[in-house]
Motif scaffolding. Structure first.
Motif, PDB file in Angstrom:
ATOM      1  N   GLU A  84       1.216  -1.043   0.085  1.00 47.52           N
ATOM      2  CA  GLU A  84      -0.095  -0.825  -0.049  1.00 47.52           C
ATOM      3  C   GLU A  84       0.709   1.467  -0.333  1.00 47.52           C
ATOM      4  O   GLU A  84       1.915   1.698   0.581  1.00 47.52           O
ATOM      5  N   ILE A  85       0.458   2.199  -0.631  1.00 49.25           N
ATOM      6  CA  ILE A  85       1.572   3.090  -0.905  1.00 49.25           C
ATOM      7  C   ILE A  85       0.176   4.628  -1.541  1.00 49.25           C
ATOM      8  O   ILE A  85      -0.472   4.968  -1.351  1.00 49.25           O
ATOM      9  N   ARG A  86       0.735   5.733  -0.695  1.00 45.82           N
ATOM     10  CA  ARG A  86       0.228   6.768  -0.412  1.00 45.82           C
ATOM     11  C   ARG A  86       0.601   7.922  -0.843  1.00 45.82           C
ATOM     12  O   ARG A  86       2.065   8.041  -0.605  1.00 45.82           O
ATOM     13  N   TYR A  87      -0.251   8.701  -1.763  1.00 45.36           N
ATOM     14  CA  TYR A  87       0.637  10.076  -2.008  1.00 45.36           C
ATOM     15  C   TYR A  87       0.188  11.227  -1.674  1.00 45.36           C
ATOM     16  O   TYR A  87      -1.307  11.085  -1.349  1.00 45.36           O
ATOM     17  N   LYS A  88       0.595  12.153  -1.551  1.00 45.15           N
ATOM     18  CA  LYS A  88      -0.195  13.100  -1.380  1.00 45.15           C
ATOM     19  C   LYS A  88       0.256  14.606  -2.430  1.00 45.15           C
ATOM     20  O   LYS A  88       1.418  14.263  -2.738  1.00 45.15           O
ATOM     21  N   VAL A  89      -1.034  14.838  -3.217  1.00 41.95           N
ATOM     22  CA  VAL A  89      -0.268  15.999  -4.121  1.00 41.95           C
ATOM     23  C   VAL A  89      -0.985  17.389  -3.402  1.00 41.95           C
ATOM     24  O   VAL A  89      -2.263  17.527  -3.262  1.00 41.95           O
ATOM     25  N   ASP A  90      -0.323  18.721  -3.520  1.00 38.57           N
ATOM     26  CA  ASP A  90      -1.106  19.504  -3.073  1.00 38.57           C
ATOM     27  C   ASP A  90      -0.552  20.844  -4.257  1.00 38.57           C
ATOM     28  O   ASP A  90       0.731  20.909  -4.398  1.00 38.57           O
ATOM     29  N   GLY A  91      -0.919  21.567  -4.391  1.00 42.04           N
ATOM     30  CA  GLY A  91      -0.953  22.410  -5.798  1.00 42.04           C
ATOM     31  C   GLY A  91      -2.464  23.296  -5.599  1.00 42.04           C
ATOM     32  O   GLY A  91      -2.451  24.045  -5.334  1.00 42.04           O
ATOM     33  N   ARG A  92      -1.372  24.460  -7.156  1.00 39.22           N
ATOM     34  CA  ARG A  92      -2.587  25.309  -7.380  1.00 39.22           C
ATOM     35  C   ARG A  92      -3.145  25.477  -8.842  1.00 39.22           C
ATOM     36  O   ARG A  92      -1.765  25.453  -9.667  1.00 39.22           O
ATOM     37  N   ALA A  93      -3.847  25.933  -8.686  1.00 39.05           N
ATOM     38  CA  ALA A  93      -4.194  25.833 -10.278  1.00 39.05           C
ATOM     39  C   ALA A  93      -5.317  27.291 -10.791  1.00 39.05           C
ATOM     40  O   ALA A  93      -5.581  27.013  -9.862  1.00 39.05           O
ATOM     41  N   ALA A  94      -4.959  27.502 -11.403  1.00 42.03           N
ATOM     42  CA  ALA A  94      -6.377  28.824 -11.547  1.00 42.03           C
ATOM     43  C   ALA A  94      -6.301  29.510 -10.278  1.00 42.03           C
ATOM     44  O   ALA A  94      -6.850  30.556  -9.988  1.00 42.03           O
ATOM     45  N   GLY A  95      -5.731  30.130  -9.726  1.00 40.61           N
ATOM     46  CA  GLY A  95      -5.697  30.819  -8.745  1.00 40.61           C
ATOM     47  C   GLY A  95      -6.085  30.254  -7.472  1.00 40.61           C
ATOM     48  O   GLY A  95      -6.690  30.462  -6.642  1.00 40.61           O
ATOM     49  N   SER A  96      -6.772  28.665  -7.612  1.00 38.63           N
ATOM     50  CA  SER A  96      -7.162  27.724  -6.717  1.00 38.63           C
ATOM     51  C   SER A  96      -6.122  26.921  -6.229  1.00 38.63           C
ATOM     52  O   SER A  96      -4.855  26.340  -6.440  1.00 38.63           O
ATOM     53  N   THR A  97      -6.621  26.687  -4.614  1.00 37.44           N
ATOM     54  CA  THR A  97      -5.420  25.413  -3.971  1.00 37.44           C
ATOM     55  C   THR A  97      -6.449  24.121  -5.083  1.00 37.44           C
ATOM     56  O   THR A  97      -7.343  23.582  -4.871  1.00 37.44           O
ATOM     57  N   ILE A  98      -5.038  22.747  -5.034  1.00 35.34           N
ATOM     58  CA  ILE A  98      -6.225  22.092  -4.747  1.00 35.34           C
ATOM     59  C   ILE A  98      -5.526  20.694  -3.891  1.00 35.34           C
ATOM     60  O   ILE A  98      -3.852  20.795  -4.020  1.00 35.34           O
ATOM     61  N   SER A  99      -5.811  19.677  -3.609  1.00 41.45           N
ATOM     62  CA  SER A  99      -5.122  18.886  -2.928  1.00 41.45           C
ATOM     63  C   SER A  99      -5.954  17.259  -3.447  1.00 41.45           C
ATOM     64  O   SER A  99      -7.384  17.442  -3.123  1.00 41.45           O
ATOM     65  N   ILE A 100      -4.981  16.314  -3.145  1.00 41.60           N
ATOM     66  CA  ILE A 100      -5.562  14.937  -3.684  1.00 41.60           C
ATOM     67  C   ILE A 100      -4.435  14.156  -3.012  1.00 41.60           C
ATOM     68  O   ILE A 100      -3.345  14.117  -2.554  1.00 41.60           O
ATOM     69  N   SER A 101      -5.154  13.228  -2.053  1.00 42.84           N
ATOM     70  CA  SER A 101      -4.468  11.949  -1.797  1.00 42.84           C
ATOM     71  C   SER A 101      -5.146  10.795  -2.218  1.00 42.84           C
ATOM     72  O   SER A 101      -6.046  10.327  -3.304  1.00 42.84           O
ATOM     73  N   LEU A 102      -4.067  10.235  -2.963  1.00 46.56           N
ATOM     74  CA  LEU A 102      -4.226   8.555  -3.118  1.00 46.56           C
ATOM     75  C   LEU A 102      -3.755   7.484  -2.344  1.00 46.56           C
ATOM     76  O   LEU A 102      -2.829   8.053  -2.133  1.00 46.56           O
ATOM     77  N   VAL A 103      -4.431   6.744  -2.943  1.00 49.23           N
ATOM     78  CA  VAL A 103      -4.202   5.495  -2.003  1.00 49.23           C
ATOM     79  C   VAL A 103      -3.396   4.215  -3.100  1.00 49.23           C
ATOM     80  O   VAL A 103      -4.970   4.266  -3.888  1.00 49.23           O
ATOM     81  N   ILE A 104      -2.291   4.036  -3.491  1.00 50.78           N
ATOM     82  CA  ILE A 104      -2.600   2.777  -4.508  1.00 50.78           C
ATOM     83  C   ILE A 104      -1.923   1.917  -3.763  1.00 50.78           C
ATOM     84  O   ILE A 104      -1.203   1.324  -2.993  1.00 50.78           O
ATOM     85  N   LYS A 105      -3.192   0.641  -4.058  1.00 55.07           N
ATOM     86  CA  LYS A 105      -2.958  -1.101  -3.201  1.00 55.07           C
ATOM     87  C   LYS A 105      -2.277  -2.071  -4.341  1.00 55.07           C
ATOM     88  O   LYS A 105      -2.679  -2.265  -5.874  1.00 55.07           O
ATOM     89  N   VAL A 106      -1.231  -2.797  -4.185  1.00 52.62           N
ATOM     90  CA  VAL A 106      -0.732  -3.541  -5.923  1.00 52.62           C
ATOM     91  C   VAL A 106      -0.932  -4.637  -5.084  1.00 52.62           C
ATOM     92  O   VAL A 106      -0.773  -5.296  -4.062  1.00 52.62           O
ATOM     93  N   GLU A 107      -1.468  -5.710  -6.110  1.00 56.80           N
ATOM     94  CA  GLU A 107      -2.051  -7.286  -5.992  1.00 56.80           C
ATOM     95  C   GLU A 107      -1.160  -8.146  -6.667  1.00 56.80           C
ATOM     96  O   GLU A 107      -1.585  -7.749  -7.961  1.00 56.80           O
ATOM     97  N   GLY A 108      -0.792  -9.411  -6.568  1.00 62.54           N
ATOM     98  CA  GLY A 108      -0.306 -10.528  -7.140  1.00 62.54           C
ATOM     99  C   GLY A 108      -1.690 -10.770  -8.272  1.00 62.54           C
ATOM    100  O   GLY A 108      -2.543 -11.444  -7.444  1.00 62.54           O
TER     101      GLY A 108
END
Length: 157
Positions: A84-108
Motif C-alpha cells: 500500500e502506497i500513499r501519495y499526497k499532491v498539493d498544488g495551485r491551478a488558476a488561483g485555486s488550491t488543489i489537494s489530492i490524496s492517492l492510495v495505491i494497492k498492488v496485488e499479485g
C-alpha cells in the motif's frame, strides 16, 4: 465556503510482478516522468518533488485564459507499507488550491499485478466555478486515466 470533495477509484493490471510495480511506484524520481503534460519538475528528495504541468480544460470553458491551466504542485510519497502506497499532491491551478490524496494497492494476479487506486480530491473555488461550464468529474477522471496510462506505459517498458 466548503470545498467540494471528489472521489475517484479504478484498477488496472500490468504484466509485472508486484515487487517491480511497488518499487517503481515508490521511486518518485523515476515515476514522476511518466505523468503526462509535465512542463518541468524538480526532485527535492527521494519522496518529494515539485512539478509543473498543463491541464487542458477544453473549449467548453467560456473564458479563454482558463481553457489551458498550468498547475504547480508538490507531490509527496507519504507512506509505503507492504503493498500500500500513499501519495499526497498539493498544488495551485488558476488561483485555486488543489489537494489530492492517492492510495495505491498492488496485488499479485496470475503472472502480473493488479493496481487498485483510490483518489480523493479537494478543488478550490475557481475550479468549482469552472464546474458550471465543464463536467469537472469527467475532467478529473480523464486526467486520472491519462496519468494511469502514462504509468502503465512506463511500467510496461
Amino acid at each position: 465556503m466548503m470545498m467540494k470533495e471528489l472521489h475517484y477509484s479504478g484498477s488496472f493490471t500490468v504484466n509485472k510482478p508486484p515487487s517491480d510495480v511497488v518499487n517503481f511506484i515508490t521511486d518518485l524520481p523515476r515515476a514522476i516522468i511518466c505523468i503526462p503534460n509535465i512542463i518541468n519538475y524538480e526532485v527535492l528528495s527521494k519522496d518529494k518533488a515539485r512539478v509543473r504541468f498543463r491541464v487542458d480544460l477544453g473549449n467548453e470553458v467560456p473564458i479563454a485564459e482558463l481553457r489551458r491551466v498550468t498547475t504547480d504542485a508538490h507531490i509527496e510519497l507519504v507512506s509505503a507499507s507492504g503493498n500500500e502506497i500513499r501519495y499526497k499532491v498539493d498544488g495551485r491551478a488558476a488561483g485555486s488550491t488543489i489537494s489530492i490524496s492517492l492510495v495505491i494497492k498492488v496485488e499479485g494476479v496470475n503472472n502480473g499485478s493488479r493496481i487498485n487506486w483510490d483518489a480523493t480530491a479537494n478543488l478550490g473555488r475557481l475550479l468549482q466555478m469552472i464546474g458550471r461550464f465543464v463536467n469537472i468529474d469527467s475532467l478529473v477522471k480523464s486526467i486520472s486515466e491519462d496519468t494511469i496510462k502514462g504509468f502503465i506505459g512506463c511500467l510496461s517498458k
